[in-house]
Scaffold this motif. Structure first.
Motif, PDB file in Angstrom:
ATOM      1  N   THR A 409       0.960  -1.135  -0.033  1.00 49.13           N
ATOM      2  CA  THR A 409      -0.099  -0.070   0.166  1.00 49.13           C
ATOM      3  C   THR A 409       0.707   1.159   0.017  1.00 49.13           C
ATOM      4  O   THR A 409       0.265   2.258  -0.416  1.00 49.13           O
ATOM      5  CB  THR A 409      -0.995   0.070   1.182  1.00 49.13           C
ATOM      6  OG1 THR A 409      -0.141   0.261   2.389  1.00 49.13           O
ATOM      7  CG2 THR A 409      -1.883  -1.254   1.185  1.00 49.13           C
ATOM      8  N   SER A 410       2.306   1.279   0.194  1.00 44.72           N
ATOM      9  CA  SER A 410       2.984   2.621   0.464  1.00 44.72           C
ATOM     10  C   SER A 410       4.349   2.224   0.348  1.00 44.72           C
ATOM     11  O   SER A 410       5.236   3.039   0.681  1.00 44.72           O
ATOM     12  CB  SER A 410       2.893   3.035   1.661  1.00 44.72           C
ATOM     13  OG  SER A 410       3.049   2.120   2.712  1.00 44.72           O
ATOM     14  N   ASP A 430      -0.066   2.843  -4.118  1.00 45.19           N
ATOM     15  CA  ASP A 430      -1.158   2.024  -3.395  1.00 45.19           C
ATOM     16  C   ASP A 430      -1.376   0.770  -4.297  1.00 45.19           C
ATOM     17  O   ASP A 430      -2.452   1.110  -5.250  1.00 45.19           O
ATOM     18  CB  ASP A 430      -2.110   2.616  -2.793  1.00 45.19           C
ATOM     19  CG  ASP A 430      -3.101   1.698  -2.072  1.00 45.19           C
ATOM     20  OD1 ASP A 430      -2.738   0.566  -2.231  1.00 45.19           O
ATOM     21  OD2 ASP A 430      -3.960   2.202  -1.124  1.00 45.19           O
ATOM     22  N   ALA A 440      -0.815   7.479  -2.888  1.00 44.85           N
ATOM     23  CA  ALA A 440      -0.865   8.104  -1.655  1.00 44.85           C
ATOM     24  C   ALA A 440       0.286   8.933  -1.376  1.00 44.85           C
ATOM     25  O   ALA A 440       1.298   9.226  -2.302  1.00 44.85           O
ATOM     26  CB  ALA A 440      -1.077   6.938  -0.785  1.00 44.85           C
ATOM     27  N   ALA A 442       2.726  10.144   1.584  1.00 45.77           N
ATOM     28  CA  ALA A 442       3.186   9.657   2.549  1.00 45.77           C
ATOM     29  C   ALA A 442       4.529  10.476   3.330  1.00 45.77           C
ATOM     30  O   ALA A 442       5.271  11.273   2.451  1.00 45.77           O
ATOM     31  CB  ALA A 442       4.107   8.299   2.603  1.00 45.77           C
ATOM     32  N   VAL A 456       1.276   7.539   6.158  1.00 45.12           N
ATOM     33  CA  VAL A 456       0.206   8.085   4.973  1.00 45.12           C
ATOM     34  C   VAL A 456      -0.828   8.636   5.551  1.00 45.12           C
ATOM     35  O   VAL A 456      -1.642   8.290   6.207  1.00 45.12           O
ATOM     36  CB  VAL A 456      -0.056   6.717   4.091  1.00 45.12           C
ATOM     37  CG1 VAL A 456      -0.853   7.118   2.967  1.00 45.12           C
ATOM     38  CG2 VAL A 456       1.160   5.933   3.759  1.00 45.12           C
ATOM     39  N   ARG A 459      -5.010   9.337   0.184  1.00 41.26           N
ATOM     40  CA  ARG A 459      -5.009   8.262  -0.821  1.00 41.26           C
ATOM     41  C   ARG A 459      -5.857   8.795  -2.040  1.00 41.26           C
ATOM     42  O   ARG A 459      -7.095   9.265  -1.668  1.00 41.26           O
ATOM     43  CB  ARG A 459      -5.615   7.202  -0.381  1.00 41.26           C
ATOM     44  CG  ARG A 459      -5.723   6.024  -1.374  1.00 41.26           C
ATOM     45  CD  ARG A 459      -6.175   4.479  -0.802  1.00 41.26           C
ATOM     46  NE  ARG A 459      -6.036   3.434  -1.855  1.00 41.26           N
ATOM     47  CZ  ARG A 459      -6.944   3.153  -2.706  1.00 41.26           C
ATOM     48  NH1 ARG A 459      -8.091   4.039  -2.636  1.00 41.26           N
ATOM     49  NH2 ARG A 459      -6.792   2.230  -3.549  1.00 41.26           N
TER      50      ARG A 459
END
Length: 509
Positions: A409-410, A430, A440, A442, A456, A459
């Motif tokens: 996801t990151s 992501d 996203a 971060a 994060v 999104r």
């Protein structure tokens, strides 16, 4: 170090043998012990793997396929005294005189727990746990972007389990500890189904994808641009402000990974330029003025291997580029000898590595490089590796805690690192719903030789203001802000024109 690998009798898999080999490569003496299986095998699993092998993989094997358990590693004899145990069974237990590392999938032990979640459409979070204390030592969420069928999905998650175990055991052998792992939320189940239903859905999906590729250029990426005086996505975390407009492309080619630069009073956007008929990316430059693209894309860098993600660095009065070149297994530095169309390769910054989307910046008197490293197995977008150097030109040193993050996801970069209110931020991909599915932002909260951490905050996924299927890059130079994503692109021009009109950015309800 004497290391005992514990598996369930009769449940040997190819990936377990690979795990034993990699752990042995760290200098550990690896031996095998088996325990009776306590959970029944997933009905139809091995039959489905054979079917997938014939239909999806053209007879190629996967790590999930069964093997004779005795071939995983030499059996431990009565005199073998392990100092460390890696227990893969559904019911791990303590062993006198040894530290036991157990594995959980969404909190449950054993491969059947992982398979059940994959069958039901969820990717399990894998954790390596100290059995005596219950402390979670490692945690990761694998990317399934390259997974073909259930066998590919199993391969992807156990590949990252292997990555984490190798990192943890390597640290123990070297005599240091790794930082605490980040919190990773679990993935909800999408369906409740058995292997038979999964097989039907998987085969139907394979047929649909084959038909899609016959009728459409896939994947087809496109770039969005806007001139904007106010705060952009980096500041707002959303797509508010002027609408993005689409950079036109020839149809059989796509443009992606936009990196803009304003130099000598000229705005130019460097992009990955890929011809679907050839299947290899190169780097092109598109001139821009206040009204948008002001000329055709011109090829500025072509190599025998695929190029993408033309990351730009202005340093010492010159312009440099670090394009992605994972197929060449290196990270190379190019210098601009005539802006924007002439470049020369001047150095190999890192050799013998597959590092995706290398993103370089200077911070704290040191140069840092972030990218996702592929160790030969699993996905390409879930394992963040860091390198650092005293100079842009090196020497570059791998962070001792690589991978510093295993999280689809990151982990993977999505554009240049930037500062906001004195803090360091980076766009990230992501890949929860596939490669480049969403973007996203971060905030980097720790970056040093001992560790890395980020938070994060936002999104962004495709929607009316950026229609399509994916959203995966963000960059800005002055007023010019750029993003990209993918859309359906039929091979027939009349239908492509219709789809293009239907996916024009706008404020639709």
């Amino acid at each position: 170090m004497n290391l005992l690998l514990v598996v369930e009798d009769g449940r040997g898999r190819r990936w377990m043998r690979r795990l034993a080999e990699r752990l042995g490569g760290l200098g550990a003496t690896v031996r095998l012990a088996t325990m009776p299986a306590t959970e029944p095998p997933t009905p139809g699993l091995d039959l489905l793997l054979q079917l997938e092998r014939m239909i999806m993989r053209r007879q190629r094997t996967v790590g999930a396929e069964p093997i004779d358990t005795t071939t995983i590693a030499p059996a431990a004899d009565a005199g073998f005294a392990p100092t460390l145990v890696v227990d893969l069974t559904a019911r791990p237990h303590a062993r006198a005189g040894a530290r036991v590392l157990a594995v959980t999938w969404d909190g449950h032990h054993g491969e059947e727990a992982a398979i059940a979640r994959l069958v039901s459409g969820a990717t399990p979070v894998v954790e390596v746990v100290d059995l005596a204390t219950g402390e979670v030592l490692e945690r990761g969420l694998a990317s399934l972007e390259n997974a073909a069928g259930l066998g590919g999905a199993i391969d992807s998650v156990v590949a990252r389990l292997t990555t984490l175990l190798v990192a943890r055991v390597g640290a123990l052998v070297a005599g240091y500890d790794r930082p605490d792992p980040p919190i990773i939320p679990g993935v909800p189940l999408k369906h409740r189904r058995d292997v038979a239903r999964l097989a039907a859905a998987s085969l139907a999906g394979s047929l649909a994808r084959a038909l899609y590729r016959l009728s459409c250029w896939a994947p087809h990426w496109r770039i969005g641009w806007r001139m904007h005086d106010g705060p952009g996505i980096a500041e707002t975390g959303d797509l508010s402000g002027p609408l993005f407009r689409v950079v036109p492309d020839p149809g059989h080619r796509f443009f992606a990974d936009p990196f803009p630069i304003v130099r000598d009073g000229r705005a130019v956007v460097f992009v990955e330029d890929l011809d679907h008929r050839v299947g290899k990316g190169l780097i092109s430059a598109i001139p821009f003025d206040e009204t948008g693209p002001s000329g055709e894309a011109v090829v500025v860098l072509d190599e025998p291997w695929h190029l993408s993600y033309p990351h730009l660095v202005e340093h010492a009065g010159e312009l440099w580029m670090i394009p992605e070149s994972t197929n060449a297994r290196d990270v190379a530095l190019y210098r601009c000898t005539r802006f924007p169309d002439r470049w020369e390769r001047v150095a190999t910054l890192i050799d013998d590595i597959s590092l995706s989307d290398a993103t370089v910046f200077e911070e704290g008197g040191r140069w840092w490089m972030l990218g996702t490293e592929h160790d030969g197995e699993g996905g390409w977008s879930d394992a963040l590796a860091i390198h650092s150097a005293p100079s842009l030109f090196g020497p570059w040193t791998a962070h001792r805690n690589n991978p510093v993050l295993v999280d689809r996801t990151s982990a993977r970069p999505a554009g240049a690192v930037f500062r906001r209110d004195g803090r360091l931020w980076r766009p990230v991909q992501d890949c929860s719903d596939g490669y480049g599915a969403a973007l996203a932002l971060a905030e980097i909260t720790r970056l040093d030789d001992e560790g890395f951490a980020q938070v994060v905050h936002h999104r962004l996924a495709p929607g009316p203001r950026w229609p399509g299927r994916k959203f995966h890059t963000l960059n800005r130079a002055g007023r010019l802000e750029l993003i990209d994503g993918s859309v359906v692109r039929p091979k027939w021009s009349w239908l492509a024109a219709f789809v293009e009109r239907a996916t024009t950015p706008g404020d639709r309800p």
